[in-house]
Design an enzyme around this catalytic site. Structure first.
Site, PDB file in Angstrom:
ATOM      1  N   SER A   1     -16.336   0.439  27.106  1.00  0.00           N
ATOM      2  CA  SER A   1     -16.304  -1.073  27.531  1.00  0.00           C
ATOM      3  C   SER A   1     -15.001  -1.230  28.720  1.00  0.00           C
ATOM      4  CB  SER A   1     -15.516  -1.890  26.411  1.00  0.00           C
ATOM      5  OG  SER A   1     -14.243  -1.682  25.910  1.00  0.00           O
ATOM      6  N   LYS A   2     -14.889  -2.437  29.108  1.00  0.00           N
ATOM      7  CA  LYS A   2     -13.838  -2.735  30.168  1.00  0.00           C
ATOM      8  C   LYS A   2     -12.734  -2.315  29.863  1.00  0.00           C
ATOM      9  CE  LYS A   2     -16.108  -6.780  32.332  1.00  0.00           C
ATOM     10  NZ  LYS A   2     -16.197  -8.073  31.775  1.00  0.00           N
ATOM     11  N   ARG A   3     -12.263  -2.268  28.516  1.00  0.00           N
ATOM     12  CA  ARG A   3     -10.985  -1.829  28.166  1.00  0.00           C
ATOM     13  C   ARG A   3     -10.631  -0.469  28.648  1.00  0.00           C
ATOM     14  NH1 ARG A   3      -9.854   0.109  23.290  1.00  0.00           N
ATOM     15  NH2 ARG A   3     -12.148  -0.078  22.473  1.00  0.00           N
ATOM     16  N   HIS A   4     -11.610   0.375  28.698  1.00  0.00           N
ATOM     17  CA  HIS A   4     -11.654   1.751  29.294  1.00  0.00           C
ATOM     18  C   HIS A   4     -11.571   1.909  30.497  1.00  0.00           C
ATOM     19  CE1 HIS A   4     -13.695   2.248  25.098  1.00  0.00           C
ATOM     20  NE2 HIS A   4     -12.586   3.236  25.161  1.00  0.00           N
ATOM     21  N   GLY A   5     -11.848   0.654  31.395  1.00  0.00           N
ATOM     22  CA  GLY A   5     -11.768   0.868  32.833  1.00  0.00           C
ATOM     23  C   GLY A   5     -13.096   0.372  33.313  1.00  0.00           C
TER      24      GLY A   5
END
Ligand code: GLU
Length: 466
Positions: A239-243
């Site tokens: 997800s966006k959390r990972h980049g």
């Protein structure tokens, strides 16, 4: 064998996610490998969440990756009359029924079932009502078999089976007359003649319901292949959390489409120890049976490694074309200065991304160089200034200034003055590029040309030695 027909069916509620792109790729590869058709279908029945902007973003992402489609894009929102027709068919055949239970009633039944420790599934109140047209609002439910089981041989996950008793009488048409998701997917896949459905494994639970619908409609059931998710380094769903998760964000970060394609396919599919695959290789070698059952973990380092490979081995003209927007972003018009493809050629070895390539190319187009201070202190003084002046004189006498003739000039100077290349090289680098870590000196001079080389050397001497 009849022709295979595959499809990618994104919901236009955001950009093209790398996971979606991988699903698209697998479908595309199989279609290309088997000389079949690849169809693009936009699943936009969720009007509130679907946007044209997202459709455009998805098409842009597919085009950038080189995934061309043979039919479509088809829009589900254009198909409402067709869905209505099929709802009616099922009603007429007694395979679907109108359900008049209100939302409150259903909620009460759900609560009750939960309290009694049962499954909160529809209790079938309206299942056997005689047909009535009394103006009351209703939904249409599919009359699903309540016994037996529904199974399929998933091309990736193997045999999967669900007890029919676990499945609900699916709502196929809402009170407002609109069809529901699982129903429209089946109607589309059936009417488009889709032979194999490759999609994310978040859809596994939908598949038994869909199979039952195919059976009720008496149409062939396609083969199914459910692709495992892509995870982040912490093993949670990417997800966006990972980049970055959007395909186009990877372009903007300086990745080449062939690197992303190679990376995404390899993330979940393998062919011996091979790592590098062009699209053509993939078309030949890809098989859905070799897609792994476990989720792949996104590894940016590996993607960078592949990207560096594709830059290093890339066609310089094409790379130069792709580099133009990155140069403009940096305030440089590459029309004004040395030819960009010649510049690119001197930088291929080191750049891992197009951003690094653009940063590396900047000095060729800048008048004012920011000289590396440490380098200047170490390598620049009156002696080196004298050597640089001599260099310019000698270069002026060369008829055709190319890397070999430039190298010969350096050799001559070293011999004449009894010095090593290391006593002049770093100063030349500094004068021409501002840095001590530049491309090869001979190549750099060749690209800059005599006049610009002279100008840069004179400017450096003036500024640094005075
Ligand atoms: N529209 C669905 C999605 O974006 C795909 C449905 C399917 O492939 O069957 O997840």
């Amino acid at each position: 064998m009849s022709q295979v027909r595959l499809r990618f069916a994104p919901s236009p509620t955001g950009f093209l996610h790398v996971g979606g792109a991988r699903t698209a790729l697998f479908n595309w590869l199989l279609a290309r490998k088997q000389n079949g058709k690849f169809i693009l279908r936009i699943e936009d029945t969720d009007v509130a969440r679907s946007t044209q902007q997202s459709v455009d973003a998805i098409l842009e992402g597919m085009t950038w990756l080189g995934l061309d489609w043979d039919e479509g894009p088809f829009y589900q929102s254009d198909n409402f009359p067709l869905y209505k027709e099929y709802v009616q068919k099922l009603l007429d055949a007694g395979k679907a029924y109108k359900c008049y239970c209100s939302a409150e009633e259903l909620e009460a039944k759900r609560e009750k079932a939960l309290q009694e420790g049962g499954k909160p599934k529809y209790d079938g109140t309206c299942r056997n009502l005689p047909p009535a047209e009394d103006g009351r609002p209703y939904v249409v439910r599919f009359k699903a078999p309540q016994e037996g089981s529904t199974s399929w041989n998933d091309l990736i996950k193997g045999r999967i089976s669900f007890e029919n008793a676990e499945l609900d009488d699916l709502i196929i048409q809402r009170t407002d007359g609109t069809p529901t998701y699982n129903f429209v997917v089946v109607i589309d896949d059936a009417t488009m003649g889709i032979t194999t459905v490759i999609r994310g494994d978040d859809h596994v639970n939908n598949t038994p319901r869909q199979i039952l619908l195919y059976e009720a409609l008496e149409v062939p059931v396609p083969a199914f292949a459910h692709v495992p998710m892509i995870l982040g380094a912490d093993k949670a769903r990417l997800s966006k959390r990972h980049g970055a998760t959007s395909v186009m964000a990877y372009r903007d970060m300086g990745f080449l489409p062939e690197a992303l394609v190679n990376y995404l396919v390899r993330l979940g599919w393998s062919c011996g120890d091979e790592e590098i695959f062009s699209l053509d290789d993939l078309i030949q070698k890809f098989s859905i049976e070799n897609v792994g059952r476990s989720a792949g973990v996104f590894n940016t380092e590996k993607l960078l490694w592949l990207n560096a490979h594709y830059i290093k081995n890339g066609d310089v003209k094409r790379l130069a074309g792709l580099l133009v927007p990155f140069m403009k972003e940096r305030g440089v018009d590459p029309e004004k200065g040395p030819e960009l493809s010649a510049v690119v050629k001197t930088l291929l070895e080191r750049a891992k991304t197009m951003l690094e390539l653009a940063d590396g190319a900047l000095f060729y187009y800048q008048e004012e160089l920011a000289y590396d201070e440490k380098g200047v202190a170490k390598f620049f003084n009156a002696d080196t200034a004298g050597l640089l002046t001599l260099l310019v004189d000698k270069l002026s006498g060369v008829e055709r200034l190319d890397a070999p003739s430039i190298e010969a000039v350096f050799k001559e100077i070293c011999e004449e003055k009894g010095i090593k290349l290391g006593q002049i090289g770093p100063a030349v680098r500094l004068a021409l590029s501002g840095s001590t870590a530049s491309p090869g000196i001979y190549e750099m001079i060749e690209v800059l040309g005599l006049d610009e080389t002279r100008t840069r050397i004179q400017r450096a001497i003036k500024q640094l030695v005075g």
